[in-house]
Design a protein around this motif. Structure first.
Motif, PDB file in Angstrom:
ATOM      1  N   ASP A  24       0.861  -1.187   0.000  1.00  0.00           N
ATOM      2  CA  ASP A  24       0.000   0.000   0.000  1.00  0.00           C
ATOM      3  C   ASP A  24       0.893   1.230   0.000  1.00  0.00           C
ATOM      4  OD1 ASP A  24      -1.612   2.204   0.890  1.00  0.00           O
ATOM      5  OD2 ASP A  24      -3.047   0.767   1.705  1.00  0.00           O
ATOM      6  N   THR A  26       0.485   4.072   1.070  1.00  0.00           N
ATOM      7  CA  THR A  26       0.467   4.835   2.322  1.00  0.00           C
ATOM      8  C   THR A  26       1.474   4.292   3.333  1.00  0.00           C
ATOM      9  OG1 THR A  26      -1.307   3.505   3.303  1.00  0.00           O
ATOM     10  CG2 THR A  26      -1.951   5.456   2.033  1.00  0.00           C
ATOM     11  N   GLN A  27       2.022   3.113   3.070  1.00  0.00           N
ATOM     12  CA  GLN A  27       2.989   2.506   3.974  1.00  0.00           C
ATOM     13  C   GLN A  27       4.425   2.625   3.466  1.00  0.00           C
ATOM     14  OE1 GLN A  27       1.489  -1.494   4.296  1.00  0.00           O
ATOM     15  NE2 GLN A  27      -0.122  -0.894   5.712  1.00  0.00           N
TER      16      GLN A  27
END
Length: 122
Positions: A24, A26-27
């Motif tokens: 992801d 966002t990670q």
């Protein structure tokens, strides 16, 4: 690796079905290796802001775009985030998936992924 953005969980579900290395976006703090970007289309054919910001910083490592959309919004808007990203960064648009896509979409993505990684390793 596939770097993905999933707002509703749709893209995440597809990535899990593919069974390829994925993360992801966002990670991710930093990118230093090739990836395919898999995103959804926001609103009426726009690039999600989180994806736009990520690509501004990391587009140099991107080897292609995969996009999920919904044909119900019309041909002009279907998967348009992928069209915009591919054009902006001169990248191949690997696949456009309607909602969760089809087995043919999954095969095409998997084949492209393996072809790219063979090329990168040579």
């Amino acid at each position: 690796m596939i770097v993905y953005a999933s707002r509703t969980g749709n893209v995440r579900a597809i990535v899990q079905k593919l069974g390829l290395p994925a993360m992801d976006l966002t990670q991710i703090n930093d990118v230093d290796s090739p990836f395919l970007l898999f995103t959804y289309t926001d609103g009426l054919g726009t690039i999600p802001p989180i994806v736009a910001q990520f690509m501004q910083l990391h587009h140099g490592f991107c080897k292609g775009i995969i996009v999920s959309g919904n044909r119900n919004f019309g041909h002009a808007f279907f998967g348009r985030a992928g069209d915009l990203l591919a054009s902006r960064y001169q990248l191949p648009l690997v696949q456009k998936l309607d909602l969760r896509g089809t087995t043919n979409n999954y095969e095409a993505i998997t084949n492209y992924y393996h072809a790219i990684w063979k090329e990168v390793q040579q």
